[in-house]
Design an enzyme around this catalytic site. Structure first.
Site, PDB file in Angstrom:
ATOM      1  N   SER A  68       0.870  -1.187   0.000  1.00 51.08           N
ATOM      2  CA  SER A  68       0.000   0.000   0.000  1.00 51.08           C
ATOM      3  C   SER A  68       0.900   1.227   0.000  1.00 51.08           C
ATOM      4  CB  SER A  68      -0.854  -0.011   1.275  1.00 51.08           C
ATOM      5  OG  SER A  68      -1.467   1.248   1.497  1.00 51.08           O
TER       6      SER A  68
ATOM      7  N   TYR B 191      -3.528  -1.291  10.052  1.00 54.84           N
ATOM      8  CA  TYR B 191      -3.352  -1.407   8.602  1.00 54.84           C
ATOM      9  C   TYR B 191      -1.966  -0.888   8.199  1.00 54.84           C
ATOM     10  CZ  TYR B 191      -4.558  -1.142   3.621  1.00 54.84           C
ATOM     11  OH  TYR B 191      -4.587  -1.318   2.254  1.00 54.84           O
TER      12      TYR B 191
HETATM   13  P1  NAP Z   1     -11.855  -5.519  -1.146  1.00 56.21           P
HETATM   14  O1  NAP Z   1     -12.676  -5.198  -2.357  1.00 56.21           O
HETATM   15  O2  NAP Z   1     -12.439  -5.306   0.202  1.00 56.21           O
HETATM   16  O3  NAP Z   1     -11.311  -7.003  -1.299  1.00 56.21           O
HETATM   17  C1  NAP Z   1     -10.641  -7.662  -0.258  1.00 56.21           C
HETATM   18  C2  NAP Z   1     -10.543  -9.124  -0.605  1.00 56.21           C
HETATM   19  O4  NAP Z   1      -9.897  -9.822   0.478  1.00 56.21           O
HETATM   20  C3  NAP Z   1     -11.917  -9.774  -0.764  1.00 56.21           C
HETATM   21  O5  NAP Z   1     -11.859 -10.783  -1.723  1.00 56.21           O
HETATM   22  C4  NAP Z   1     -12.133 -10.365   0.624  1.00 56.21           C
HETATM   23  O6  NAP Z   1     -13.080 -11.421   0.656  1.00 56.21           O
HETATM   24  C5  NAP Z   1     -10.738 -10.880   0.891  1.00 56.21           C
HETATM   25  N1  NAP Z   1     -10.556 -11.184   2.308  1.00 56.21           N
HETATM   26  C6  NAP Z   1     -10.588 -10.315   3.352  1.00 56.21           C
HETATM   27  N2  NAP Z   1     -10.408 -10.969   4.504  1.00 56.21           N
HETATM   28  C7  NAP Z   1     -10.275 -12.287   4.192  1.00 56.21           C
HETATM   29  C8  NAP Z   1     -10.068 -13.458   4.963  1.00 56.21           C
HETATM   30  N3  NAP Z   1      -9.986 -13.422   6.296  1.00 56.21           N
HETATM   31  N4  NAP Z   1      -9.968 -14.648   4.318  1.00 56.21           N
HETATM   32  C9  NAP Z   1     -10.071 -14.710   2.968  1.00 56.21           C
HETATM   33  N5  NAP Z   1     -10.269 -13.627   2.182  1.00 56.21           N
HETATM   34  C10 NAP Z   1     -10.365 -12.427   2.798  1.00 56.21           C
HETATM   35  O7  NAP Z   1     -10.539  -4.621  -1.128  1.00 56.21           O
HETATM   36  P2  NAP Z   1      -9.430  -4.333  -2.236  1.00 56.21           P
HETATM   37  O8  NAP Z   1      -9.278  -2.871  -2.313  1.00 56.21           O
HETATM   38  O9  NAP Z   1      -9.667  -5.117  -3.465  1.00 56.21           O
HETATM   39  O10 NAP Z   1      -8.133  -4.883  -1.452  1.00 56.21           O
HETATM   40  C11 NAP Z   1      -7.282  -5.878  -1.945  1.00 56.21           C
HETATM   41  C12 NAP Z   1      -5.902  -5.680  -1.342  1.00 56.21           C
HETATM   42  O11 NAP Z   1      -5.380  -4.435  -1.791  1.00 56.21           O
HETATM   43  C13 NAP Z   1      -5.878  -5.614   0.183  1.00 56.21           C
HETATM   44  O12 NAP Z   1      -4.717  -6.235   0.671  1.00 56.21           O
HETATM   45  C14 NAP Z   1      -5.826  -4.132   0.449  1.00 56.21           C
HETATM   46  O13 NAP Z   1      -5.274  -3.832   1.689  1.00 56.21           O
HETATM   47  C15 NAP Z   1      -4.936  -3.681  -0.686  1.00 56.21           C
HETATM   48  N6  NAP Z   1      -4.997  -2.263  -1.016  1.00 56.21           N
HETATM   49  C16 NAP Z   1      -6.149  -1.682  -1.405  1.00 56.21           C
HETATM   50  C17 NAP Z   1      -6.145  -0.328  -1.714  1.00 56.21           C
HETATM   51  C18 NAP Z   1      -7.372   0.411  -2.150  1.00 56.21           C
HETATM   52  O14 NAP Z   1      -7.321   1.631  -2.266  1.00 56.21           O
HETATM   53  N7  NAP Z   1      -8.477  -0.230  -2.429  1.00 56.21           N
HETATM   54  C19 NAP Z   1      -4.962   0.415  -1.618  1.00 56.21           C
HETATM   55  C20 NAP Z   1      -3.795  -0.237  -1.227  1.00 56.21           C
HETATM   56  C21 NAP Z   1      -3.821  -1.563  -0.927  1.00 56.21           C
HETATM   57  P3  NAP Z   1     -14.639 -11.151   1.077  1.00 56.21           P
HETATM   58  O15 NAP Z   1     -15.334 -10.632  -0.144  1.00 56.21           O
HETATM   59  O16 NAP Z   1     -15.096 -12.498   1.504  1.00 56.21           O
HETATM   60  O17 NAP Z   1     -14.616 -10.155   2.202  1.00 56.21           O
END
Ligand code: NAP
Length: 250
Positions: free
Chosen positions: A142, A155
């Site tokens: 991130s 986080y």
């Molecule tokens: P998201 O749409 O909330 O997706 C998160 C994913 O992780 C979902 O598939 C969720 O499954 C899964 N997950 C969460 N907890 C879990 C668990 N205990 N066991 C198995 N699966 C789990 O968020 P995203 O933005 O795509 O995030 C993906 C990654 O990118 C994360 O590591 C996040 O920190 C990182 N990130 C995101 C951003 C941003 O701006 N969006 C920026 C930097 C980094 P469910 O659908 O079942 O909850």
């Protein structure tokens, strides 16, 4: 020469039922890889999109965290024959002021974002070493791997930790032909940032600081993940590639 082709590879992507994980799973399939999705929720849509590209999609159901199943890679190998690539994407965030932050919100986030990522990487690396096969691990970091952020202590700790871990694993596993890199997404429009985008002031503040002038889209990660998993990146190791519309350069 096809430096960006992943034909014949099997890519494991955690949390790929939606959001960034889904876009990266589809991108890896577009580049020729079969995909193993590790999800706690059904990945029906991702499965259909990967299949539409003529690639195979295998489902491994797992709740990642403090007690992630020890047999995730064994199950994947039984289904897909092998694992060559791991994208540690699953992650959660909890927001509260540091003065009030609870132990539960600390543990939950660190367990999924850091502990589960390490032990899954360990499972994949043991499988690769046993096969004497090269491999690729990409951890989703991130911009908070580089910055402090606000109201997200666990986080920021987990994402700063995953960058350090990326570097350590790159050092240890280079000798086995395994590269370990990170992608640092900026502010992307997914469920993870819904609360920020719903807050008019925070949303305007963030948008005003992104040189690209827009929130990132999941598809913005496609090229980065394919590159880091491809033969073109064979000598790229321990690196964090920011895909942030210029946020960190500001
Ligand atoms: P998201 O749409 O909330 O997706 C998160 C994913 O992780 C979902 O598939 C969720 O499954 C899964 N997950 C969460 N907890 C879990 C668990 N205990 N066991 C198995 N699966 C789990 O968020 P995203 O933005 O795509 O995030 C993906 C990654 O990118 C994360 O590591 C996040 O920190 C990182 N990130 C995101 C951003 C941003 O701006 N969006 C920026 C930097 C980094 P469910 O659908 O079942 O909850």
């Amino acid at each position: 020469m096809t430096p960006f082709s992943l034909t014949g590879q099997v890519a494991m992507v955690t949390g790929c039922n939606k959001g960034l994980g889904q876009a990266m799973a589809v991108a890896l399939a577009e580049a020729g890889a079969d995909v193993v999705g590790v999800n706690r929720s059904p990945a029906t849509d991702t499965c259909a999109r990967v299949a539409a590209l003529g690639r195979r999609f295998f489902d491994v159901e797992a709740e990642l965290g403090r007690d992630s199943p020890a047999g995730i890679v064994d199950e994947a190998v039984a289904l897909a024959g092998q694992v060559d690539i791991l994208v540690n994407n699953a992650g959660i965030i909890r927001r509260a002021p540091a003065l009030e932050f609870s132990e539960e919100d600390w543990d939950d986030v660190v367990d999924v974002n850091l502990k589960a990522a390490f032990f899954l990487a360990q499972q994949v690396a043991r499988h690769l070493v046993e096969r004497q096969a090269p491999g690729r691990i990409v951890n989703i970091a991130s911009v908070l791997s580089f910055q402090g952020g606000i109201r997200v202590p666990s986080y920021t700790a987990s994402k700063s930790g995953i960058l350090g871990l990326t570097r350590l694993l790159a050092n240890e596993w280079a000798a086995y032909g395994i590269t370990v890199n990170a992608i640092a997404p900026g502010y992307m429009a997914t469920d993870n940032t819904q609360a920020l985008r719903d807050d008019k002031n925070r949303s305007a503040e963030i948008l005003g600081r992104i040189p690209a002038g827009r929130w990132g889209k999941p598809e913005d990660l496609a090229g980065a993940v394919v590159f880091l998993c491809s033969p073109a990146a064979a000598y790229v190791n321990g690196h964090a590639l920011a895909v942030d519309g210029g946020w960190l350069a500001r």
